[in-house]
Scaffold this motif. Structure first.
Motif, mmCIF file in Angstrom:
data_model
loop_
_atom_site.group_PDB
_atom_site.id
_atom_site.type_symbol
_atom_site.label_atom_id
_atom_site.label_comp_id
_atom_site.label_asym_id
_atom_site.label_seq_id
_atom_site.Cartn_x
_atom_site.Cartn_y
_atom_site.Cartn_z
ATOM 1 N N ASP A 175 -19.498 9.333 16.425
ATOM 2 C CA ASP A 175 -18.857 9.154 15.327
ATOM 3 C C ASP A 175 -19.644 8.583 14.172
ATOM 4 O O ASP A 175 -19.870 9.141 13.128
ATOM 5 C CB ASP A 175 -17.411 8.532 15.496
ATOM 6 C CG ASP A 175 -16.453 8.890 14.232
ATOM 7 O OD1 ASP A 175 -16.885 9.981 13.719
ATOM 8 O OD2 ASP A 175 -15.663 8.317 14.027
ATOM 9 N N PHE A 180 -19.084 14.520 14.786
ATOM 10 C CA PHE A 180 -17.844 14.981 14.633
ATOM 11 C C PHE A 180 -17.473 15.723 13.090
ATOM 12 O O PHE A 180 -16.341 16.329 13.031
ATOM 13 C CB PHE A 180 -16.627 14.190 14.849
ATOM 14 C CG PHE A 180 -16.545 13.733 16.295
ATOM 15 C CD1 PHE A 180 -16.312 14.738 17.220
ATOM 16 C CD2 PHE A 180 -17.001 12.488 16.581
ATOM 17 C CE1 PHE A 180 -16.252 14.048 18.713
ATOM 18 C CE2 PHE A 180 -17.141 11.969 17.804
ATOM 19 C CZ PHE A 180 -16.686 13.087 19.094
ATOM 20 N N ARG A 183 -17.696 21.049 12.840
ATOM 21 C CA ARG A 183 -16.469 21.560 13.363
ATOM 22 C C ARG A 183 -16.485 22.062 14.778
ATOM 23 O O ARG A 183 -15.322 22.028 15.529
ATOM 24 C CB ARG A 183 -16.137 22.743 12.466
ATOM 25 C CG ARG A 183 -14.676 23.331 12.586
ATOM 26 C CD ARG A 183 -14.221 24.400 11.682
ATOM 27 N NE ARG A 183 -15.265 25.642 11.592
ATOM 28 C CZ ARG A 183 -15.223 26.708 12.279
ATOM 29 N NH1 ARG A 183 -14.101 26.938 13.386
ATOM 30 N NH2 ARG A 183 -15.941 27.667 12.317
ATOM 31 N N ALA A 186 -16.299 18.782 18.688
ATOM 32 C CA ALA A 186 -15.235 18.136 19.625
ATOM 33 C C ALA A 186 -15.123 18.519 21.084
ATOM 34 O O ALA A 186 -15.175 18.182 22.018
ATOM 35 C CB ALA A 186 -13.943 17.996 19.148
ATOM 36 N N ARG A 197 -9.779 17.981 25.373
ATOM 37 C CA ARG A 197 -10.033 17.947 23.895
ATOM 38 C C ARG A 197 -8.974 17.151 23.338
ATOM 39 O O ARG A 197 -9.287 16.192 22.565
ATOM 40 C CB ARG A 197 -10.085 19.411 23.141
ATOM 41 C CG ARG A 197 -11.192 20.319 23.146
ATOM 42 C CD ARG A 197 -11.215 21.415 22.426
ATOM 43 N NE ARG A 197 -10.239 22.400 23.197
ATOM 44 C CZ ARG A 197 -10.080 23.640 22.738
ATOM 45 N NH1 ARG A 197 -10.518 24.050 21.601
ATOM 46 N NH2 ARG A 197 -9.571 24.523 23.530
ATOM 47 N N SER A 198 -7.690 17.169 23.871
ATOM 48 C CA SER A 198 -6.852 16.047 23.437
ATOM 49 C C SER A 198 -7.285 14.787 23.643
ATOM 50 O O SER A 198 -6.990 13.787 22.864
ATOM 51 C CB SER A 198 -5.341 16.394 24.102
ATOM 52 O OG SER A 198 -5.463 16.264 25.504
ATOM 53 N N VAL A 200 -10.180 13.566 23.859
ATOM 54 C CA VAL A 200 -10.990 13.149 22.724
ATOM 55 C C VAL A 200 -10.386 12.958 21.354
ATOM 56 O O VAL A 200 -10.747 11.911 20.833
ATOM 57 C CB VAL A 200 -12.286 14.348 22.562
ATOM 58 C CG1 VAL A 200 -13.086 14.428 21.505
ATOM 59 C CG2 VAL A 200 -12.862 14.165 23.877
ATOM 60 N N TYR A 201 -9.586 13.544 20.753
ATOM 61 C CA TYR A 201 -8.928 13.477 19.691
ATOM 62 C C TYR A 201 -8.003 12.262 19.689
ATOM 63 O O TYR A 201 -8.102 11.598 18.554
ATOM 64 C CB TYR A 201 -7.971 14.891 19.337
ATOM 65 C CG TYR A 201 -8.784 16.245 19.077
ATOM 66 C CD1 TYR A 201 -9.790 15.890 18.015
ATOM 67 C CD2 TYR A 201 -8.440 17.075 19.785
ATOM 68 C CE1 TYR A 201 -10.576 17.022 17.882
ATOM 69 C CE2 TYR A 201 -9.104 18.343 19.351
ATOM 70 C CZ TYR A 201 -9.985 18.381 18.477
ATOM 71 O OH TYR A 201 -10.931 19.572 18.113
ATOM 72 N N GLY A 202 -7.477 12.019 20.715
ATOM 73 C CA GLY A 202 -6.557 10.487 20.917
ATOM 74 C C GLY A 202 -7.438 9.453 20.833
ATOM 75 O O GLY A 202 -7.166 8.521 20.232
ATOM 76 N N LEU A 204 -10.620 9.259 19.344
ATOM 77 C CA LEU A 204 -11.166 9.111 18.019
ATOM 78 C C LEU A 204 -10.087 8.743 16.989
ATOM 79 O O LEU A 204 -10.233 7.544 16.226
ATOM 80 C CB LEU A 204 -11.501 10.517 17.684
ATOM 81 C CG LEU A 204 -12.767 11.010 17.951
ATOM 82 C CD1 LEU A 204 -13.135 12.559 17.519
ATOM 83 C CD2 LEU A 204 -13.744 10.070 17.194
ATOM 84 N N ALA A 205 -8.787 8.855 17.306
ATOM 85 C CA ALA A 205 -7.783 8.597 16.452
ATOM 86 C C ALA A 205 -7.705 7.161 16.515
ATOM 87 O O ALA A 205 -7.429 6.166 15.657
ATOM 88 C CB ALA A 205 -6.518 9.178 16.597
ATOM 89 N N ARG A 208 -10.573 5.260 14.977
ATOM 90 C CA ARG A 208 -10.468 5.596 13.387
ATOM 91 C C ARG A 208 -9.179 4.806 12.474
ATOM 92 O O ARG A 208 -9.219 4.593 11.305
ATOM 93 C CB ARG A 208 -10.550 6.853 13.142
ATOM 94 C CG ARG A 208 -11.851 7.657 13.038
ATOM 95 C CD ARG A 208 -11.526 9.023 13.051
ATOM 96 N NE ARG A 208 -13.082 9.678 13.414
ATOM 97 C CZ ARG A 208 -13.101 11.259 13.249
ATOM 98 N NH1 ARG A 208 -12.204 11.759 13.083
ATOM 99 N NH2 ARG A 208 -14.509 11.663 13.449
#
Length: 214
Positions: A175, A180, A183, A186, A197-198, A200-202, A204-205, A208
Motif C-alpha cells: 500500500d 493498489f 485497478r 488486487a 481477493r476478499s 486481501v480486501y479485508g 486492506l480495510a 486503513r
C-alpha cells in the motif's frame, strides 16, 4: 650374469594401486604420498606438487604422539604451498597384519579450483549496486514480486506458511508503494499471496481503518 633388477618395496606393491587410483581420480589437483614411518622417508609419490621425490625426508614426526582416538585417519586439515595455494590434507596410518604401522598414506587436495568456483558463483549471485528504481516505477507487478520476495527472505517463511501478521505487513508495504492504486493489482496480489481477493480486501480495510486509540 646380468644385474638383478631391484624389486619395488612390498608396501608400494600393496598400496601403490590404491594411491595411483586416487591420484588419477583427482588429477591434476591431488598429490598422493606414501611414507615409510620407520625411516621417515618418502616411499613413493604420485602427481607431486613440490620437488619432493622418493627417498626424501618425510618429516612426519612421531606416530606415538598422535591422538589414538582418531583410529589412524587424520584430517582433513589445512596445509599451504610456497606459492600460496591452500591444500586440504588427509593422512592414514596403514598397519601390517600384526598391527604395527607399515606406511603412512597422505592425500593433499589443491583447493584452488574450488575457491575460484566459489568466487565466480558469489560474484554472479550478489548484486554489486542497488537496482535502478526509475526503471521499475511503472512496473507494478515487479514491485509486488519484490516486496513479497523481500519479506519471504527476511522471515524465512514461504508464502504458503505466512501468518496473518505477515500478510498485514506485506500489504502495508504494498500500500505504501501505491501498488493498489492500479485497478488490476488486487487480484495479482491475492494470487501471489495464495489467498482470495476478499481476504486481501479485508486485510486492506483493517490496515486503513484508524484504531480507536488513534
Amino acid at each position: 650374469m646380468g644385474e638383478t633388477e631391484e624389486l619395488p618395496d612390498p608396501r608400494i606393491r600393496t598400496w601403490g594401486p590404491v594411491c595411483q587410483a586416487v591420484a588419477l581420480l583427482l588429477s591434476p589437483y591431488a598429490e598422493v604420498v606414501l611414507h615409510d614411518p620407520d625411516t621417515d622417508r618418502v616411499l613413493e609419490i604420485w602427481n607431486p606438487m613440490t620437488t619432493r621425490r622418493p627417498g626424501d625426508p618425510s618429516m612426519l614426526g612421531e606416530l606415538d604422539a598422535l591422538d589414538p582416538s582418531a583410529q589412524d585417519v587424520y584430517g582433513p586439515y589445512e596445509k599451504l604451498l610456497v606459492d600460496g595455494r591452500r591444500l586440504s590434507s588427509v593422512s592414514a596410518v596403514l598397519r601390517d597384519a600384526r598391527g604395527r604401522p607399515s606406511a603412512v598414506l597422505c592425500v593433499n587436495l589443491d583447493r584452488t579450483p574450488l575457491e575460484q568456483a566459489a568466487a565466480v558463483l558469489s560474484a554472479f549471485g550478489a548484486p554489486t549496486v542497488q537496482r535502478p528504481e526509475p526503471l521499475f516505477e511503472e512496473d507494478w507487478s515487479e514491485r509486488i514480486q519484490h516486496i513479497i520476495g523481500s519479506h519471504v527472505r527476511e522471515t524465512g517463511r514461504p508464502v504458503e506458511r505466512m501468518t496473518r501478521q505477515d500478510r498485514l505487513t506485506v500489504l502495508g508495504r504494498l500500500d505504501e508503494a501505491r501498488v493498489f492504486a492500479v485497478r488490476r493489482a488486487a487480484p495479482v496480489v491475492a494470487g501471489a499471496l495464495r489467498v482470495s481477493r476478499s481476504t486481501v480486501y479485508g486485510l486492506l480495510a483493517e490496515l486503513r481503518t484508524p484504531s480507536a486509540k488513534d
